[in-house]
Design a protein around this motif. Structure first.
Motif, PDB file in Angstrom:
ATOM      1  N   PHE A  54       5.647   6.859   4.443  1.00 55.70           N
ATOM      2  CA  PHE A  54       6.506   7.150   3.298  1.00 55.70           C
ATOM      3  C   PHE A  54       7.312   5.968   2.768  1.00 55.70           C
ATOM      4  CE2 PHE A  54       6.179  11.251   5.601  1.00 55.70           C
ATOM      5  CZ  PHE A  54       5.490  11.954   4.627  1.00 55.70           C
ATOM      6  N   HIS A  55       7.675   5.026   3.614  1.00 56.69           N
ATOM      7  CA  HIS A  55       8.611   3.982   3.191  1.00 56.69           C
ATOM      8  C   HIS A  55       7.974   2.607   3.066  1.00 56.69           C
ATOM      9  CE1 HIS A  55      11.768   6.913   3.604  1.00 56.69           C
ATOM     10  NE2 HIS A  55      11.405   7.144   4.858  1.00 56.69           N
ATOM     11  N   CYS A  56       6.965   2.334   3.867  1.00 54.20           N
ATOM     12  CA  CYS A  56       6.353   0.998   3.862  1.00 54.20           C
ATOM     13  C   CYS A  56       4.873   1.065   3.482  1.00 54.20           C
ATOM     14  CB  CYS A  56       6.505   0.347   5.232  1.00 54.20           C
ATOM     15  SG  CYS A  56       8.205   0.141   5.770  1.00 54.20           S
ATOM     16  N   ASN A  57       4.479   2.101   2.760  1.00 56.63           N
ATOM     17  CA  ASN A  57       3.060   2.275   2.474  1.00 56.63           C
ATOM     18  C   ASN A  57       2.499   1.150   1.598  1.00 56.63           C
ATOM     19  OD1 ASN A  57       4.396   3.208   0.225  1.00 56.63           O
ATOM     20  ND2 ASN A  57       3.162   5.048   0.001  1.00 56.63           N
ATOM     21  N   LYS A  58       3.314   0.572   0.729  1.00 55.08           N
ATOM     22  CA  LYS A  58       2.859  -0.562  -0.090  1.00 55.08           C
ATOM     23  C   LYS A  58       2.527  -1.757   0.809  1.00 55.08           C
ATOM     24  CE  LYS A  58       5.778  -3.123  -2.236  1.00 55.08           C
ATOM     25  NZ  LYS A  58       6.855  -3.648  -3.056  1.00 55.08           N
ATOM     26  N   GLU A  59       3.399  -2.041   1.768  1.00 52.17           N
ATOM     27  CA  GLU A  59       3.185  -3.160   2.688  1.00 52.17           C
ATOM     28  C   GLU A  59       1.985  -2.907   3.614  1.00 52.17           C
ATOM     29  OE1 GLU A  59       6.054  -1.747   1.978  1.00 52.17           O
ATOM     30  OE2 GLU A  59       7.481  -3.315   1.445  1.00 52.17           O
ATOM     31  N   VAL A  60       1.834  -1.646   4.054  1.00 57.69           N
ATOM     32  CA  VAL A  60       0.698  -1.286   4.912  1.00 57.69           C
ATOM     33  C   VAL A  60      -0.607  -1.515   4.153  1.00 57.69           C
ATOM     34  CG1 VAL A  60      -0.492   0.634   6.050  1.00 57.69           C
ATOM     35  CG2 VAL A  60       1.960   0.355   6.356  1.00 57.69           C
ATOM     36  N   LYS A  61      -0.663  -1.040   2.913  1.00 55.20           N
ATOM     37  CA  LYS A  61      -1.887  -1.207   2.111  1.00 55.20           C
ATOM     38  C   LYS A  61      -2.197  -2.679   1.862  1.00 55.20           C
ATOM     39  CE  LYS A  61      -1.720   3.285  -0.108  1.00 55.20           C
ATOM     40  NZ  LYS A  61      -1.421   4.025  -1.330  1.00 55.20           N
ATOM     41  N   ALA A  62      -1.171  -3.477   1.574  1.00 53.97           N
ATOM     42  CA  ALA A  62      -1.375  -4.910   1.333  1.00 53.97           C
ATOM     43  C   ALA A  62      -1.915  -5.593   2.592  1.00 53.97           C
ATOM     44  CB  ALA A  62      -0.070  -5.562   0.891  1.00 53.97           C
ATOM     45  N   CYS A  67      -6.524  -7.864   5.576  1.00 54.72           N
ATOM     46  CA  CYS A  67      -7.334  -7.918   6.804  1.00 54.72           C
ATOM     47  C   CYS A  67      -8.804  -7.645   6.500  1.00 54.72           C
ATOM     48  CB  CYS A  67      -6.819  -6.919   7.827  1.00 54.72           C
ATOM     49  SG  CYS A  67      -5.234  -7.390   8.548  1.00 54.72           S
ATOM     50  N   LYS A  68      -9.064  -6.661   5.636  1.00 59.48           N
ATOM     51  CA  LYS A  68     -10.453  -6.334   5.290  1.00 59.48           C
ATOM     52  C   LYS A  68     -11.122  -7.471   4.541  1.00 59.48           C
ATOM     53  CE  LYS A  68      -9.791  -1.355   5.192  1.00 59.48           C
ATOM     54  NZ  LYS A  68      -9.628  -0.170   4.350  1.00 59.48           N
ATOM     55  N   CYS A  78      -3.274 -13.693   6.719  1.00 57.87           N
ATOM     56  CA  CYS A  78      -2.452 -12.523   6.365  1.00 57.87           C
ATOM     57  C   CYS A  78      -1.040 -12.575   6.949  1.00 57.87           C
ATOM     58  CB  CYS A  78      -3.159 -11.251   6.807  1.00 57.87           C
ATOM     59  SG  CYS A  78      -4.778 -11.043   6.034  1.00 57.87           S
ATOM     60  N   ARG A  79      -0.565 -13.743   7.285  1.00 57.98           N
ATOM     61  CA  ARG A  79       0.772 -13.856   7.884  1.00 57.98           C
ATOM     62  C   ARG A  79       1.862 -13.333   6.950  1.00 57.98           C
ATOM     63  NH1 ARG A  79       0.405 -19.715  10.916  1.00 57.98           N
ATOM     64  NH2 ARG A  79      -0.890 -18.975  12.633  1.00 57.98           N
ATOM     65  N   LYS A  80       1.745 -13.639   5.668  1.00 52.69           N
ATOM     66  CA  LYS A  80       2.761 -13.208   4.702  1.00 52.69           C
ATOM     67  C   LYS A  80       2.823 -11.673   4.634  1.00 52.69           C
ATOM     68  CE  LYS A  80       2.166 -13.130   0.262  1.00 52.69           C
ATOM     69  NZ  LYS A  80       1.749 -13.454  -1.074  1.00 52.69           N
ATOM     70  N   GLU A  81       1.660 -11.039   4.547  1.00 50.15           N
ATOM     71  CA  GLU A  81       1.602  -9.573   4.482  1.00 50.15           C
ATOM     72  C   GLU A  81       2.093  -8.950   5.791  1.00 50.15           C
ATOM     73  OE1 GLU A  81      -0.761 -11.645   3.574  1.00 50.15           O
ATOM     74  OE2 GLU A  81      -1.355 -11.125   1.519  1.00 50.15           O
ATOM     75  N   ASN A  82       1.722  -9.579   6.916  1.00 42.03           N
ATOM     76  CA  ASN A  82       2.163  -9.083   8.216  1.00 42.03           C
ATOM     77  C   ASN A  82       3.687  -9.177   8.340  1.00 42.03           C
ATOM     78  OD1 ASN A  82       2.000  -8.065  10.826  1.00 42.03           O
ATOM     79  ND2 ASN A  82       1.628 -10.061  11.735  1.00 42.03           N
ATOM     80  N   SER A  83       4.252 -10.278   7.893  1.00 39.31           N
ATOM     81  CA  SER A  83       5.711 -10.454   7.948  1.00 39.31           C
ATOM     82  C   SER A  83       6.422  -9.433   7.060  1.00 39.31           C
ATOM     83  CB  SER A  83       6.099 -11.859   7.510  1.00 39.31           C
ATOM     84  OG  SER A  83       5.677 -12.796   8.459  1.00 39.31           O
ATOM     85  N   ALA A  84       5.872  -9.201   5.870  1.00 41.32           N
ATOM     86  CA  ALA A  84       6.473  -8.211   4.966  1.00 41.32           C
ATOM     87  C   ALA A  84       6.446  -6.820   5.595  1.00 41.32           C
ATOM     88  CB  ALA A  84       5.741  -8.208   3.625  1.00 41.32           C
ATOM     89  N   LEU A  85       5.331  -6.475   6.237  1.00 36.83           N
ATOM     90  CA  LEU A  85       5.211  -5.174   6.904  1.00 36.83           C
ATOM     91  C   LEU A  85       6.202  -5.067   8.061  1.00 36.83           C
ATOM     92  CD1 LEU A  85       3.876  -2.445   7.368  1.00 36.83           C
ATOM     93  CD2 LEU A  85       2.059  -3.621   8.612  1.00 36.83           C
ATOM     94  N   LYS A  86       6.283  -6.103   8.879  1.00 37.34           N
ATOM     95  CA  LYS A  86       7.227  -6.099  10.009  1.00 37.34           C
ATOM     96  C   LYS A  86       8.666  -5.958   9.519  1.00 37.34           C
ATOM     97  CE  LYS A  86       4.863  -8.931  13.464  1.00 37.34           C
ATOM     98  NZ  LYS A  86       4.936 -10.215  14.182  1.00 37.34           N
ATOM     99  N   ASP A  87       9.023  -6.695   8.460  1.00 38.78           N
ATOM    100  CA  ASP A  87      10.388  -6.629   7.916  1.00 38.78           C
ATOM    101  C   ASP A  87      10.715  -5.221   7.416  1.00 38.78           C
ATOM    102  OD1 ASP A  87      10.704  -9.296   8.504  1.00 38.78           O
ATOM    103  OD2 ASP A  87      10.385  -9.982   6.431  1.00 38.78           O
ATOM    104  N   CYS A  88       9.757  -4.626   6.711  1.00 38.70           N
ATOM    105  CA  CYS A  88       9.977  -3.272   6.195  1.00 38.70           C
ATOM    106  C   CYS A  88      10.162  -2.284   7.346  1.00 38.70           C
ATOM    107  CB  CYS A  88       8.807  -2.848   5.313  1.00 38.70           C
ATOM    108  SG  CYS A  88       9.005  -1.194   4.601  1.00 38.70           S
TER     109      CYS A  88
END
Length: 127
Positions: A54-62, A67-68, A78-88
Motif C-alpha cells: 500500500f505505501h511503497c508499491n511504486k518503489e517495489v515496482k521500480a 531487476c528484470k 539497481c542500487r538507486k531503486e534498492n535504496s529508494a525501496l529500503k528508505d520507503c
C-alpha cells in the motif's frame, strides 16, 4: 505453561468439554496479549506486507522492473531503486501509528482464526 492449562488443552483436543473462551483449542479469541515471537516476527511481517502493498508499491515496482531488465548485473545497476525501496520501507517501519495499526490487524486475524479455526489463507472473503 502451568499443568492446569496443559491439562485443559489436552482435554479439549481429546473430546473434552467445550470451552467458549477457546472454541477450537487455538486460544482465547479475545486475548489481546502478544507473545515475543508475535511481536518480533508476526507483526513485522504484517508491517512489511502492508508497506510493500500500500505505501511503497511504486518503489517495489521500480526495483522489480530494474531487476528484470538487468538480470545478473542488477546488483550494481539497481542500487538507486534498492535504496529508494529500503528508505520507503524503513520510514514505515519506524512509524509508530503504522506499527500499532498493523498490530491491531494481526490481532484481528489471530482472533478470527481462534474463533473459527480456519487460517486466513483458507478463508474466503465475502463481497
Amino acid at each position: 505453561m502451568t499443568n492446569v492449562v496443559m491439562m485443559s488443552m489436552n482435554m479439549e483436543g481429546a473430546g473434552g468439554s467445550f470451552n467458549p473462551r477457546n472454541p477450537h483449542g487455538k486460544g482465547d479469541p479475545e486475548d489481546l496479549s502478544l507473545r515475543k515471537v508475535e511481536m518480533e516476527v508476526m507483526v513485522p511481517k504484517v508491517m512489511r506486507d502492508r508497506a510493500k502493498e500500500f505505501h511503497c508499491n511504486k518503489e517495489v515496482k521500480a526495483f522489480e522492473s530494474c531487476c528484470k531488465e538487468n538480470g545478473i548485473s542488477m546488483v550494481i545497476t539497481c542500487r538507486k531503486e534498492n535504496s529508494a525501496l529500503k528508505d520507503c520501507l524503513t520510514s514505515w517501519y519506524q512509524n509508530e501509528t503504522f506499527k500499532e495499526e498493523c498490530k491491531q490487524i494481526y490481532l484481528q486475524e489471530r482472533s478470527e482464526y481462534r474463533r473459527t479455526g480456519i487460517p486466513k489463507k483458507h478463508r474466503v472473503e465475502k463481497v
